[in-house]
Design a protein around this motif. Structure first.
Motif, PDB file in Angstrom:
ATOM      1  N   PRO A   5       0.844  -1.191   0.000  1.00  0.00           N
ATOM      2  CA  PRO A   5       0.000   0.000   0.000  1.00  0.00           C
ATOM      3  C   PRO A   5       0.886   1.251   0.000  1.00  0.00           C
ATOM      4  O   PRO A   5       1.729   1.422   0.876  1.00  0.00           O
ATOM      5  N   SER A  50      -7.023   0.448   0.595  1.00  0.00           N
ATOM      6  CA  SER A  50      -5.928   0.247  -0.364  1.00  0.00           C
ATOM      7  C   SER A  50      -5.480  -1.206  -0.389  1.00  0.00           C
ATOM      8  O   SER A  50      -5.259  -1.787  -1.457  1.00  0.00           O
ATOM      9  N   ALA A  88      -0.552   4.452  -1.071  1.00  0.00           N
ATOM     10  CA  ALA A  88      -1.483   5.500  -1.495  1.00  0.00           C
ATOM     11  C   ALA A  88      -1.642   6.606  -0.459  1.00  0.00           C
ATOM     12  O   ALA A  88      -2.473   7.490  -0.621  1.00  0.00           O
ATOM     13  N   GLY A  89      -0.851   6.534   0.626  1.00  0.00           N
ATOM     14  CA  GLY A  89      -0.950   7.563   1.669  1.00  0.00           C
ATOM     15  C   GLY A  89      -0.276   8.849   1.241  1.00  0.00           C
ATOM     16  O   GLY A  89       0.611   8.856   0.392  1.00  0.00           O
TER      17      GLY A  89
HETATM   18  O1  C5P Z   1      -0.393   6.271   7.398  1.00  0.00           O
HETATM   19  P1  C5P Z   1       0.502   5.099   7.624  1.00  0.00           P
HETATM   20  O2  C5P Z   1       1.909   5.522   7.853  1.00  0.00           O
HETATM   21  O3  C5P Z   1      -0.004   4.106   8.622  1.00  0.00           O
HETATM   22  O4  C5P Z   1       0.517   4.342   6.222  1.00  0.00           O
HETATM   23  C1  C5P Z   1       1.089   3.069   6.084  1.00  0.00           C
HETATM   24  C2  C5P Z   1       1.101   2.673   4.628  1.00  0.00           C
HETATM   25  O5  C5P Z   1      -0.230   2.655   4.103  1.00  0.00           O
HETATM   26  C3  C5P Z   1       1.883   3.676   3.767  1.00  0.00           C
HETATM   27  O6  C5P Z   1       2.737   2.918   2.909  1.00  0.00           O
HETATM   28  C4  C5P Z   1       0.807   4.424   3.009  1.00  0.00           C
HETATM   29  O7  C5P Z   1       1.207   4.865   1.727  1.00  0.00           O
HETATM   30  C5  C5P Z   1      -0.310   3.382   2.901  1.00  0.00           C
HETATM   31  N1  C5P Z   1      -1.662   3.971   2.731  1.00  0.00           N
HETATM   32  C6  C5P Z   1      -2.419   3.619   1.614  1.00  0.00           C
HETATM   33  N2  C5P Z   1      -3.686   4.149   1.432  1.00  0.00           N
HETATM   34  C7  C5P Z   1      -4.193   5.039   2.317  1.00  0.00           C
HETATM   35  C8  C5P Z   1      -3.424   5.404   3.470  1.00  0.00           C
HETATM   36  C9  C5P Z   1      -2.157   4.836   3.653  1.00  0.00           C
HETATM   37  O8  C5P Z   1      -1.966   2.847   0.770  1.00  0.00           O
HETATM   38  N3  C5P Z   1      -5.387   5.538   2.089  1.00  0.00           N
END
Ligand code: C5P
Length: 249
Positions: free
Chosen positions: A18, A98, A20-21
Motif C-alpha cells: 500500500p 488500499s 497511497a498515503g
Molecule cells: O499512514 P501510515 O503511515 O499508517 O501508512 C502506512 C502505509 O499505508 C503507507 O505505505 C501508506 O502509503 C499506505 N496507505 C495507503 N492508502 C491510504 C493510506 C495509507 O496505501 N489511504
C-alpha cells in the motif's frame, strides 16, 4: 486445485505494497512513497526489498488514485528483477481500502500474501524470508515481524488541543512488541478478514486477531522502521550510506 487442497509449502507468494498515503507527517512535498532516499524513490526501495526474496514472484503496488500512471512509469524507470512481476492498482481512502484493492488484483495461484508498507524501504531480506517461512510452516495464518519497544508505553486519554493528557495505565513493557511489515498471511484468511472486519485498524494482523484466529511474531529488525517524520529520512539516508560502505550496495 482448490485453495484448501493446495499445500502451503508449494504456495506462490505475492507482496501487496500500500503506497497511497499522503504522508502528511513528513511535511510538505511529494507523496511519501515518491520522496527519494539516496536518489531513489522510497517506494522503489520497498518494492526491491520484497523482490529481494526469491520466494516473492509478484509485487502489487497500490498507488494514489490519481497516481497510477505515474507509478507505472516509475517501475519502467526502475525495473525489478526479471523474475518479479509488478502490477499497479489504485488505492482507496483508508489504508485497509488500499490493501483490499491490492488483494483484488492477485491471481488465483497466490496463496501466501505479504502486506508491506511502502514507508518501510529498508527492511532486510532475512526478515522478509523469516515471515514467509513462518506462514508456509502453517503454525498460524498471520505472522508479524516485531521488536521490543525501547520506550515505556502509556495509555492516555487523548486531548486534541495539546493540553496535558491523563495517563490511564502503563502496560508491562516486557509484554509489548512494536510490529513492523511485511506482515505475512494465508491468503484466504486475509481476504476473509478484509471482508468481515470493519472499523479503524492500523495493521492487517489486527483484523485477523478480530476474527479470533492466531497471529504470531517473528523477530523484526531495527532497519525495518517506518519513515514517518523528517528525522526518519535522516536515519534512512544514514542506513543506506552504511550499506553502501559495508555491502557495496
Ligand atoms: O499512514 P501510515 O503511515 O499508517 O501508512 C502506512 C502505509 O499505508 C503507507 O505505505 C501508506 O502509503 C499506505 N496507505 C495507503 N492508502 C491510504 C493510506 C495509507 O496505501 N489511504
Amino acid at each position: 486445485m482448490t485453495d484448501a487442497a493446495r499445500p502451503v509449502a508449494l504456495a506462490r507468494t505475492a507482496a501487496v505494497i500500500p503506497a497511497a498515503g499522503r504522508g502528511v507527517r513528513l511535511g510538505p512535498g511529494a507523496p511519501k512513497a515518491l520522496r527519494t532516499l539516496g536518489g531513489t524513490p522510497i517506494l522503489i526501495h520497498a518494492a526491491r526489498a520484497m523482490a529481494a526474496s526469491r520466494a516473492v514472484s509478484l509485487v502489487v503496488v497500490v498507488a494514489p488514485p490519481d497516481g497510477v500512471d505515474g507509478v507505472k512509469a516509475l517501475f519502467d524507470e526502475y525495473p525489478l528483477p526479471e523474475r518479479t512481476d509488478v502490477v499497479v492498482v489504485a488505492g482507496g481512502a483508508e489504508r485497509q481500502d488500499s490493501v483490499r484493492h491490492g488483494l483484488a488484483a492477485l491471481p488465483d495461484d497466490v496463496s501466501v500474501v505479504l502486506v508491506h508498507d511502502a514507508a518501510r524501504p529498508l527492511v532486510p531480506v532475512d526478515t522478509v524470508d523469516a515471515v514467509i517461512e513462518a506462514v508456509r510452516e502453517g503454525g498460524a495464518p498471520a505472522v508479524v515481524p516485531a521488536v521490543p519497544p525501547a520506550d515505556t508505553v502509556k495509555e492516555v486519554e487523548p486531548t486534541a488541543d495539546g493540553s496535558p493528557e491523563r495517563v490511564l495505565g502503563t502496560p508491562v513493557r516486557a509484554r509489548l512488541r512494536a510490529v513492523q511489515t511485511p506482515q505475512g498471511f494465508d491468503r484466504a484468511t486475509l481476504e476473509r478478514a478484509h471482508a468481515e472486519v470493519t472499523g479503524e485498524v492500523t495493521d492487517d494482523a489486527s483484523m485477523v486477531e478480530r476474527l479470533g484466529l492466531p497471529v504470531v511474531t517473528v523477530p523484526g529488525h531495527e532497519e525495518a522502521f517506518k519513515v514517518t517524520r523528517p528525522l526518519d529520512l535522516v536515519l534512512a539516508e544514514a542506513v543506506l550510506a552504511r550499506r553502501r560502505v559495508t555491502d557495496g550496495f
